[in-house]
Design a protein around this motif. Structure first.
Motif, PDB file in Angstrom:
ATOM      1  N   MET A  73       3.037  56.057  28.618  1.00 22.59           N
ATOM      2  CA  MET A  73       2.855  55.219  27.462  1.00 22.59           C
ATOM      3  C   MET A  73       1.561  55.618  26.794  1.00 22.59           C
ATOM      4  O   MET A  73       0.633  56.056  27.437  1.00 22.59           O
ATOM      5  CB  MET A  73       2.760  53.768  27.947  1.00 22.59           C
ATOM      6  N   THR A  74       1.499  55.456  25.538  1.00 22.72           N
ATOM      7  CA  THR A  74       0.334  55.943  24.834  1.00 22.72           C
ATOM      8  C   THR A  74      -0.427  54.813  24.186  1.00 22.72           C
ATOM      9  O   THR A  74       0.102  53.749  23.919  1.00 22.72           O
ATOM     10  CB  THR A  74       0.747  56.938  23.753  1.00 22.72           C
ATOM     11  N   MET A  75      -1.691  55.084  23.941  1.00 21.14           N
ATOM     12  CA  MET A  75      -2.514  54.092  23.294  1.00 21.14           C
ATOM     13  C   MET A  75      -3.570  54.795  22.477  1.00 21.14           C
ATOM     14  O   MET A  75      -3.846  55.958  22.662  1.00 21.14           O
ATOM     15  CB  MET A  75      -3.168  53.151  24.313  1.00 21.14           C
ATOM     16  N   SER A  76      -4.171  54.076  21.558  1.00 18.30           N
ATOM     17  CA  SER A  76      -5.173  54.681  20.700  1.00 18.30           C
ATOM     18  C   SER A  76      -6.376  53.770  20.629  1.00 18.30           C
ATOM     19  O   SER A  76      -6.487  52.811  21.368  1.00 18.30           O
ATOM     20  CB  SER A  76      -4.587  54.926  19.313  1.00 18.30           C
ATOM     21  N   VAL A  77      -7.285  54.066  19.712  1.00 14.93           N
ATOM     22  CA  VAL A  77      -8.492  53.273  19.598  1.00 14.93           C
ATOM     23  C   VAL A  77      -8.205  52.007  18.819  1.00 14.93           C
ATOM     24  O   VAL A  77      -7.603  52.043  17.759  1.00 14.93           O
ATOM     25  CB  VAL A  77      -9.585  54.064  18.844  1.00 14.93           C
ATOM     26  N   PRO A  78      -8.604  50.847  19.335  1.00 20.87           N
ATOM     27  CA  PRO A  78      -8.407  49.633  18.563  1.00 20.87           C
ATOM     28  C   PRO A  78      -9.300  49.644  17.346  1.00 20.87           C
ATOM     29  O   PRO A  78     -10.404  50.167  17.385  1.00 20.87           O
ATOM     30  CB  PRO A  78      -8.834  48.519  19.534  1.00 20.87           C
ATOM     31  N   GLU A  79      -8.803  49.095  16.277  1.00 16.93           N
ATOM     32  CA  GLU A  79      -9.610  49.064  15.066  1.00 16.93           C
ATOM     33  C   GLU A  79     -10.545  47.874  15.144  1.00 16.93           C
ATOM     34  O   GLU A  79     -10.275  46.782  14.662  1.00 16.93           O
ATOM     35  CB  GLU A  79      -8.695  48.975  13.833  1.00 16.93           C
TER      36      GLU A  79
ATOM     37  N   LYS B 203      -5.780  39.962  30.114  1.00 16.90           N
ATOM     38  CA  LYS B 203      -5.420  40.322  28.741  1.00 16.90           C
ATOM     39  C   LYS B 203      -6.319  39.617  27.737  1.00 16.90           C
ATOM     40  O   LYS B 203      -6.621  38.432  27.876  1.00 16.90           O
ATOM     41  CB  LYS B 203      -3.956  39.953  28.488  1.00 16.90           C
ATOM     42  N   ARG B 204      -6.751  40.366  26.676  1.00 13.64           N
ATOM     43  CA  ARG B 204      -7.544  39.790  25.594  1.00 13.64           C
ATOM     44  C   ARG B 204      -6.736  39.757  24.293  1.00 13.64           C
ATOM     45  O   ARG B 204      -5.657  40.317  24.206  1.00 13.64           O
ATOM     46  CB  ARG B 204      -8.806  40.631  25.366  1.00 13.64           C
ATOM     47  N   LYS B 205      -7.358  39.151  23.252  1.00  8.95           N
ATOM     48  CA  LYS B 205      -6.705  39.072  21.946  1.00  8.95           C
ATOM     49  C   LYS B 205      -6.724  40.406  21.209  1.00  8.95           C
ATOM     50  O   LYS B 205      -5.848  40.700  20.418  1.00  8.95           O
ATOM     51  CB  LYS B 205      -7.397  38.024  21.068  1.00  8.95           C
TER      52      LYS B 205
ATOM     53  N   GLU C  54       6.253  46.290  21.997  1.00  6.85           N
ATOM     54  CA  GLU C  54       6.020  45.309  20.939  1.00  6.85           C
ATOM     55  C   GLU C  54       4.535  45.115  20.679  1.00  6.85           C
ATOM     56  O   GLU C  54       4.096  44.954  19.544  1.00  6.85           O
ATOM     57  CB  GLU C  54       6.644  43.954  21.313  1.00  6.85           C
ATOM     58  N   SER C  55       3.736  45.075  21.741  1.00  9.07           N
ATOM     59  CA  SER C  55       2.304  44.834  21.559  1.00  9.07           C
ATOM     60  C   SER C  55       1.502  45.550  22.632  1.00  9.07           C
ATOM     61  O   SER C  55       1.988  45.772  23.739  1.00  9.07           O
ATOM     62  CB  SER C  55       2.011  43.324  21.612  1.00  9.07           C
ATOM     63  N   ALA C  56       0.298  45.915  22.267  1.00  5.84           N
ATOM     64  CA  ALA C  56      -0.634  46.537  23.203  1.00  5.84           C
ATOM     65  C   ALA C  56      -2.004  45.935  22.942  1.00  5.84           C
ATOM     66  O   ALA C  56      -2.504  45.986  21.820  1.00  5.84           O
ATOM     67  CB  ALA C  56      -0.662  48.054  23.019  1.00  5.84           C
ATOM     68  N   SER C  57      -2.599  45.350  23.966  1.00  4.02           N
ATOM     69  CA  SER C  57      -3.873  44.652  23.819  1.00  4.02           C
ATOM     70  C   SER C  57      -4.891  45.235  24.787  1.00  4.02           C
ATOM     71  O   SER C  57      -4.537  45.789  25.834  1.00  4.02           O
ATOM     72  CB  SER C  57      -3.706  43.159  24.122  1.00  4.02           C
TER      73      SER C  57
ATOM     74  N   VAL D  89      -8.866  48.455  29.972  1.00  6.51           N
ATOM     75  CA  VAL D  89      -7.568  49.110  30.092  1.00  6.51           C
ATOM     76  C   VAL D  89      -6.686  48.587  28.952  1.00  6.51           C
ATOM     77  O   VAL D  89      -7.125  47.783  28.135  1.00  6.51           O
ATOM     78  CB  VAL D  89      -6.913  48.807  31.465  1.00  6.51           C
ATOM     79  N   VAL D  90      -5.446  49.059  28.897  1.00  8.81           N
ATOM     80  CA  VAL D  90      -4.516  48.605  27.861  1.00  8.81           C
ATOM     81  C   VAL D  90      -3.372  47.830  28.511  1.00  8.81           C
ATOM     82  O   VAL D  90      -2.755  48.297  29.471  1.00  8.81           O
ATOM     83  CB  VAL D  90      -3.963  49.794  27.043  1.00  8.81           C
ATOM     84  N   TRP D  91      -3.117  46.646  27.972  1.00 10.28           N
ATOM     85  CA  TRP D  91      -2.051  45.762  28.443  1.00 10.28           C
ATOM     86  C   TRP D  91      -0.876  45.936  27.483  1.00 10.28           C
ATOM     87  O   TRP D  91      -0.920  45.519  26.342  1.00 10.28           O
ATOM     88  CB  TRP D  91      -2.574  44.333  28.430  1.00 10.28           C
ATOM     89  N   ASN D  92       0.190  46.597  27.924  1.00 10.37           N
ATOM     90  CA  ASN D  92       1.363  46.891  27.092  1.00 10.37           C
ATOM     91  C   ASN D  92       2.510  45.948  27.446  1.00 10.37           C
ATOM     92  O   ASN D  92       2.707  45.623  28.622  1.00 10.37           O
ATOM     93  CB  ASN D  92       1.830  48.330  27.310  1.00 10.37           C
TER      94      ASN D  92
END
Length: 497
Positions: free
Chosen positions: A1-7, A36-38, A50-53, A64-67
């Motif tokens: 699974m992939t993730m990027s930099v949060p804006e 998990k955060r907002k 659907e969402s990655a936080s 880390v990333v919560w998918n």
């Protein structure tokens, strides 16, 4: 699974409250380790998510990333449940320095819907696409050495996946799903095989901006490694030219790709990318073959093998061994010579090698910048042991932090212990290295006071080392003997003085 930099929203005092809201804990994993955060993360065009936080790993103290993958129809989920579990269990076992780490997953069953939640490594430095855009904006060109290193790292990850048994096809390789760490290490987004179980596996193909990354035969039949090679070829081409122009069209055309390839000045780079982009899948080379292409050989294979050998056995060597060793050499001494019958030979002297450059190279090898390229490893790769609890345990037990570990089945094949006393003689620093039979080794260190008994110390260290019962007595005896011998030597040295 992939993730990027949060804006992340940059700031003023008026936004501090908003920032605090984003760090609020919304949910915890069943074991309590992941929070998990907002704050949302752009997950890099991953099908089905659907969402990655952002989330916090309370055990390691890192982000880390919560998918989340949502199934609104529980009947559909139940029909695919075993397949989904098998897929995620396989993801748990993917282990490579150039692949984003997949940490954990669990199922959350509600009355009306079901969720699959999984935790992945957070890549804070952004995607390759972001880097290329910034580089182009600053009117710079891609460094050829960096291009070679990054191609090698991506291919090393693909070669690992394709040589697993059974082979793993990535299927979603784009510049958005490749990430760069601050030290120059490249990581491709963790694989999401068979994403179609959610019914959304092909939707990302409709996004026009990334359409050119995918092979013409994608989805027409049984996809194999050739689709990843085509995607890699586009990534390599974009790295070289920074961007393939769409010329106002919604998608990048074949003509634009051909023109970008022909614009490369280096004939080897041009031939390298063109071989990946052949329309007929069977004519494309494998990732393993591409690793040996002439254009990528920045480091001689013998030097690379020697560096990896040194790094893998570093626990046997004292600190700063390279620096200390190079000091003792005569800079004008010849360390190697190449003789030719028909012309003058070549002599290589120690003065030709800078100790600082050598240390930097070894550090880069240690960080994964120069992978070994698989020519010394077995193929296909054995699947590593499972790194998680079974799904049944995760669902039924709420565990404290840290999570309980599974029973250790691996064997200790080699032990090394190093003890060093401080100048005052008030304490001794102990380092224990355990070489395991699956090459995932353990290293522990602690300070020992003169009042500590060697038997109690050995017993405590063996407990924290988490080794199997059969090896416990052997390692404890080895440690006790090492501590006693060190204390005898220290006393003898003191009495001599």
């Amino acid at each position: 699974m992939t993730m990027s930099v949060p804006e992340r929203k940059s700031g003023s005092e008026g936004k501090e409250e908003e920032s605090e809201d984003e760090s609020e804990i919304l949910e915890e994993s069943p074991c309590g380790r992941w929070q998990k955060r907002k704050e949302q993360v752009s997950q890099g065009n991953v099908p089905g998510v659907e969402s990655a936080s952002l989330a916090m790993d309370t055990e390691e103290g890192v982000e880390v990333v919560w998918n989340e993958v949502l199934f609104s129809d529980k009947k559909v989920f139940k029909a695919q449940e075993e397949k989904i579990k098998e897929m995620f269990e396989n993801l748990m076992q993917v282990e490579h320095p150039n692949i984003v780490k997949f940490h954990k997953y669990w199922l959350d069953m509600k009355e009306t819907q079901a969720r699959v939640i999984f935790i992945t490594e957070y890549m804070s430095s952004g995607s390759l696409k972001q880097f290329l855009k910034k580089t182009k904006k600053n009117h710079k060109t891609m460094n050829v050495k960096a291009w070679k290193r990054w191609c090698t790292q991506i291919l090393s990850a693909l070669s690992y996946l394709h040589s697993c048994d059974p082979p793993i096809i990535h299927g979603n390789l784009t510049c958005d799903t490749i990430f760069i760490q601050h030290n120059g290490l490249i990581k491709i987004g963790s694989v999401f095989p068979d994403a179609s179980v959610h019914g959304k596996g092909r939707q990302h193909r409709d996004e026009q901006r990334n359409l050119h990354f995918f092979a013409p035969e994608y989805g027409a039949g049984e996809d194999d490694h050739a689709i990843d090679i085509f995607s890699f070829g586009i990534c390599a081409l974009e790295m070289a030219v920074l961007e393939i122009q769409a010329n106002g069209d919604t998608a990048v055309s074949k003509e634009a790709i051909i023109n970008a390839g022909q614009s490369l000045e280096d004939p080897l780079m041009r031939e390298f990318t063109q071989s990946c982009l052949r329309q007929e899948a069977k004519l494309r080379p494998t990732a393993h073959d591409l690793l040996f292409h002439r254009v990528l050989f920045e480091v001689h294979s013998l030097k690379l093998l020697a560096a990896h050998c040194l790094i893998n056995n570093q626990y046997l060597l004292p600190e700063n061994c390279v620096e200390e060793k190079t000091k003792s050499f005569d800079p004008n001494a010849v360390m190697a010579e190449i003789k030719h019958e028909d012309r003058q030979g070549v002599q290589l002297k120690y003065s030709h090698v800078s100790p600082l450059e050598l240390d930097k190279f070894l550090e880069d090898v240690k960080n994964g910048i120069y992978p070994l390229m698989n020519f010394a490893s077995s193929r296909p790769h054995p699947v590593p042991r499972a790194l998680s609890l079974s799904q049944e345990q995760v669902e039924t037990v709420k565990t404290p932090t840290p999570e309980p570990q599974e029973t250790e089945t691996r064997k200790v094949v080699q032990m090394h212990c190093n003890l060093e006393s401080n100048e005052e003689g008030t304490k001794t620093h102990l380092s224990l290295f355990l070489k395991m039979d699956d090459k995932l080794h353990r290293q522990l260190s602690c300070d020992i006071l003169p009042t500590d008994t060697s038997k109690d110390l050995a017993s405590e260290l063996v407990h924290y080392a988490f080794i199997n019962e059969e090896d416990s007595e052997k390692v404890a005896g080895f440690l006790e003997d090492a501590i006693n011998r060190h204390r005898v030597r220290t006393l003898a040295s003191g009495s001599t003085q």
